[in-house]
Design a protein around this motif. Sequence first.
Motif, short mmCIF file in Angstrom:
data_model
loop_
_atom_site.label_atom_id
_atom_site.label_comp_id
_atom_site.label_asym_id
_atom_site.label_seq_id
_atom_site.Cartn_x
_atom_site.Cartn_y
_atom_site.Cartn_z
N GLN A 8 0.57 -1.27 -0.15
CA GLN A 8 0.18 0.46 -0.32
C GLN A 8 0.78 1.77 0.68
OE1 GLN A 8 -3.00 0.06 2.91
NE2 GLN A 8 -3.47 -1.47 2.49
N ARG A 9 2.23 1.50 0.30
CA ARG A 9 3.01 2.27 1.32
C ARG A 9 3.76 2.67 -0.56
NH1 ARG A 9 3.52 0.46 5.95
NH2 ARG A 9 5.86 -0.65 5.35
N ASN A 11 2.24 2.03 -3.32
CA ASN A 11 1.38 2.05 -4.18
C ASN A 11 1.15 3.51 -4.33
OD1 ASN A 11 1.11 -0.06 -6.36
ND2 ASN A 11 -0.08 -1.27 -4.79
N LEU A 12 1.01 3.77 -3.01
CA LEU A 12 0.87 5.24 -3.03
C LEU A 12 2.22 6.30 -3.23
CD1 LEU A 12 -0.67 8.07 -1.39
CD2 LEU A 12 0.38 7.30 1.04
N TRP A 15 1.26 6.38 -7.31
CA TRP A 15 0.25 7.42 -7.41
C TRP A 15 0.82 8.58 -7.18
CZ3 TRP A 15 -4.63 7.21 -9.21
CH2 TRP A 15 -5.56 8.66 -8.93
N GLY A 117 -4.10 4.19 -1.39
CA GLY A 117 -3.24 3.30 -1.48
C GLY A 117 -3.34 2.28 -1.20
N THR A 121 -4.44 -0.92 -4.06
CA THR A 121 -3.63 -2.83 -3.80
C THR A 121 -4.33 -3.52 -4.56
OG1 THR A 121 -1.90 -1.05 -2.06
CG2 THR A 121 -1.97 -3.88 -1.83
#
Length: 246
Positions: A8-9, A11-12, A15, A117, A121
């Motif tokens: 998640q981190r 993907n953030l 982004w 994020g 995910t």
Amino acid sequence: MTDLAALQRINLQRWSHAKPTRNFASIARRLTASDARSRYQAVAARTGVPWPMIAVVHERECSQDWTRSLAQGDPWDRISVHVPAGRGPFKSWEDAAIDALNNCAPYAGRNKDWSIGALLTKLEEYNGLGYAARGVPSPYVWAGTDQYRSGKYVRDGVYDPNVIDSQAGCAGLLMAMKALDPSIAFAGAAQSSSHASTSEPTAPKKAAPAPPPKTPSLKSPAPGSIGAFIASVLVALVAVFKPKGK
């Protein structure tokens, strides 16, 4: 096993820096058209999954074909043969979509965190975590942005690092949809992202006005004036004739 919190981190961060390398506008217009949006929103109301996510999954799985299931792209009016197999038949596209989101992995309907994020995910989970296990961006999410160059699972368990995914990735589609529909917002999205900014320029601060010049008077004559000369003479005379202290 993939660390989803770490993903998640990642993907953030992706982004926050991503820039489209393809034109997603025409697909985004289809996905945000009022008739399509109303159908996605109906499913969102039954599942809790944000409608933009439902839209991009629909595009990736079956090019927004309303006769095909959100789960794997099989016709929803018969029993599915691809994973997840054995689903259906259903009475409508909406019923099939609700089943796919609530009852099939990765069970998006059970998710509560829809920050950007986490949303990206969950999209990656939808396609599989094989890319994350290799430490590379998933084309399902990032194809068509500068976060992805090449690499694709061409069939189950077979990864080719030289194949480029030609489909529009979910992240680029979400960016384009957000640009078309201001009501779309993603919690946790970085304000300074390169593809969108919600900050407004601030007006420069005005300098404090200078105090007005003092009006010349006997006590404060204008420099260089006759009054100033006379004042200086008087000061000198006072100094000369002033009685000295004992």
